[in-house]
Design a protein around this motif. Structure first.
Motif, PDB file in Angstrom:
ATOM      1  N   ALA A  60       0.839  -1.202   0.000  1.00 18.75           N
ATOM      2  CA  ALA A  60       0.000   0.000   0.000  1.00 18.75           C
ATOM      3  C   ALA A  60       0.873   1.251   0.000  1.00 18.75           C
ATOM      4  CB  ALA A  60      -0.930  -0.006   1.212  1.00 18.75           C
ATOM      5  N   GLU A  61       1.950   1.247   0.779  1.00 18.68           N
ATOM      6  CA  GLU A  61       2.862   2.389   0.807  1.00 18.68           C
ATOM      7  C   GLU A  61       3.535   2.576  -0.553  1.00 18.68           C
ATOM      8  OE1 GLU A  61       5.654   2.330   4.072  1.00 18.68           O
ATOM      9  OE2 GLU A  61       4.124   1.558   5.426  1.00 18.68           O
ATOM     10  N   ALA A  62       3.913   1.456  -1.176  1.00 15.94           N
ATOM     11  CA  ALA A  62       4.535   1.532  -2.493  1.00 15.94           C
ATOM     12  C   ALA A  62       3.544   2.064  -3.527  1.00 15.94           C
ATOM     13  CB  ALA A  62       5.057   0.163  -2.915  1.00 15.94           C
ATOM     14  N   GLN A  63       2.306   1.631  -3.418  1.00 16.60           N
ATOM     15  CA  GLN A  63       1.282   2.116  -4.348  1.00 16.60           C
ATOM     16  C   GLN A  63       1.053   3.612  -4.161  1.00 16.60           C
ATOM     17  OE1 GLN A  63      -0.155   0.366  -6.908  1.00 16.60           O
ATOM     18  NE2 GLN A  63      -0.877   2.390  -7.486  1.00 16.60           N
ATOM     19  N   LYS A  64       1.084   4.077  -2.915  1.00 16.81           N
ATOM     20  CA  LYS A  64       0.931   5.501  -2.630  1.00 16.81           C
ATOM     21  C   LYS A  64       2.075   6.294  -3.267  1.00 16.81           C
ATOM     22  CE  LYS A  64       0.672   8.795   1.164  1.00 16.81           C
ATOM     23  NZ  LYS A  64       0.819   9.000   2.608  1.00 16.81           N
ATOM     24  N   ASP A  67       1.451   6.441  -6.944  1.00 21.97           N
ATOM     25  CA  ASP A  67       0.395   7.408  -7.252  1.00 21.97           C
ATOM     26  C   ASP A  67       0.941   8.842  -7.195  1.00 21.97           C
ATOM     27  OD1 ASP A  67      -1.357   5.297  -7.545  1.00 21.97           O
ATOM     28  OD2 ASP A  67      -2.299   5.556  -5.566  1.00 21.97           O
ATOM     29  N   GLU A  68       1.785   9.129  -6.208  1.00 27.61           N
ATOM     30  CA  GLU A  68       2.382  10.465  -6.090  1.00 27.61           C
ATOM     31  C   GLU A  68       3.304  10.753  -7.284  1.00 27.61           C
ATOM     32  OE1 GLU A  68       4.262  10.767  -2.264  1.00 27.61           O
ATOM     33  OE2 GLU A  68       2.345  10.631  -1.197  1.00 27.61           O
ATOM     34  N   TYR A  69       4.008   9.732  -7.727  1.00 32.09           N
ATOM     35  CA  TYR A  69       4.866   9.898  -8.906  1.00 32.09           C
ATOM     36  C   TYR A  69       4.008  10.210 -10.138  1.00 32.09           C
ATOM     37  CZ  TYR A  69       7.946   8.748 -12.795  1.00 32.09           C
ATOM     38  OH  TYR A  69       8.665   8.792 -13.959  1.00 32.09           O
ATOM     39  N   GLN A  70       2.927   9.469 -10.292  1.00 34.21           N
ATOM     40  CA  GLN A  70       2.027   9.677 -11.425  1.00 34.21           C
ATOM     41  C   GLN A  70       1.424  11.088 -11.381  1.00 34.21           C
ATOM     42  OE1 GLN A  70       1.683   7.397 -13.927  1.00 34.21           O
ATOM     43  NE2 GLN A  70       0.601   9.020 -15.001  1.00 34.21           N
ATOM     44  N   ARG A  85      10.932  10.961  -6.542  1.00 34.62           N
ATOM     45  CA  ARG A  85       9.816  10.009  -6.517  1.00 34.62           C
ATOM     46  C   ARG A  85      10.250   8.632  -7.050  1.00 34.62           C
ATOM     47  NH1 ARG A  85       6.279  12.562  -3.299  1.00 34.62           N
ATOM     48  NH2 ARG A  85       5.551  14.521  -4.149  1.00 34.62           N
ATOM     49  N   VAL A  86      11.037   8.632  -8.108  1.00 30.94           N
ATOM     50  CA  VAL A  86      11.537   7.368  -8.660  1.00 30.94           C
ATOM     51  C   VAL A  86      12.428   6.668  -7.635  1.00 30.94           C
ATOM     52  CG1 VAL A  86      13.059   6.358 -10.412  1.00 30.94           C
ATOM     53  CG2 VAL A  86      11.315   8.022 -11.077  1.00 30.94           C
ATOM     54  N   ALA A  87      13.301   7.430  -6.978  1.00 33.31           N
ATOM     55  CA  ALA A  87      14.176   6.853  -5.960  1.00 33.31           C
ATOM     56  C   ALA A  87      13.348   6.274  -4.812  1.00 33.31           C
ATOM     57  CB  ALA A  87      15.151   7.905  -5.440  1.00 33.31           C
ATOM     58  N   GLU A  88      12.288   6.968  -4.456  1.00 35.64           N
ATOM     59  CA  GLU A  88      11.404   6.496  -3.384  1.00 35.64           C
ATOM     60  C   GLU A  88      10.731   5.185  -3.790  1.00 35.64           C
ATOM     61  OE1 GLU A  88       7.469   8.499  -2.057  1.00 35.64           O
ATOM     62  OE2 GLU A  88       9.077   9.507  -0.940  1.00 35.64           O
ATOM     63  N   ILE A  89      10.280   5.104  -5.022  1.00 36.73           N
ATOM     64  CA  ILE A  89       9.640   3.878  -5.520  1.00 36.73           C
ATOM     65  C   ILE A  89      10.645   2.723  -5.529  1.00 36.73           C
ATOM     66  CG2 ILE A  89       8.626   2.793  -7.568  1.00 36.73           C
ATOM     67  CD1 ILE A  89       7.339   5.567  -8.150  1.00 36.73           C
TER      68      ILE A  89
END
Length: 165
Positions: A60-64, A67-70, A85-89
């Motif tokens: 769920a955190e990864a999906q969030k 979504d923020e990246y998108q 955002r990419v680094a966070e993903i």
């Protein structure tokens, strides 16, 4: 001299062969009937559910983050924000993979620890039945192609020894 030795061996071999007693046992039908197995299975399922719940939280955190990246892409955010955002993903992906590996190892270890005393209890019962019945050898009855009339299935006897009806 050699002829006498050969004759003695030929006479002794059939006698030795008939003196042997073999048994077979199906432990996969015994273990699930033990109360210890049922409690171990419940304990394992509880631990597995905890790992599963935590895995869902990570997803769920990864999906969030995705979504923020998108959203940042849609808003045409600066490259520095997109890179973060990419680094966070990627960090979430690594965390998920690490968690999956650790959870799998932990669950395998826990299952082995839970099953070891149960398996030992069954082995002890098989050894006791083997000694009481004067068996030469007892084999696991997994996939017998042929079982002769001189082989005894001791599964029921082992169940009785363990107090299983």
């Amino acid at each position: 001299m050699i002829k006498k030795l050969l004759v003695a061996i030929m006479i002794a071999l059939p006698t030795m062969a008939f003196a042997q007693k073999f048994g077979i046992v199906n432990t996969s039908s015994i273990i699930p009937e033990l109360p210890e197995f049922k409690s171990a299975q419940t304990e394992f399922e509880t631990a597995s559910k905890k790992y599963d719940d935590e895995f869902k939280n990570l997803q769920a955190e990864a999906q969030k983050a995705m979504d923020e990246y998108q959203k940042a892409l849609d808003e045409k955010a600066p490259q520095a924000i997109l890179d973060r955002r990419v680094a966070e993903i990627q960090k979430f992906e690594q965390s998920i993979n690490q968690f999956r590996q650790t959870a799998t190892q932990d669950l395998e270890k826990q299952q082995q620890q839970l099953m070891a005393p149960i398996q030992q209890k069954v082995i002890n019962a098989i050894n006791a039945v083997g000694a009481e019945g004067s068996y030469t050898m007892i084999f696991e009855n997994t996939v017998p192609v042929y079982v002769g009339s001189n082989v005894t299935d001791i599964t029921a006897t082992v169940k009785t020894k363990l107090g299983i009806k």
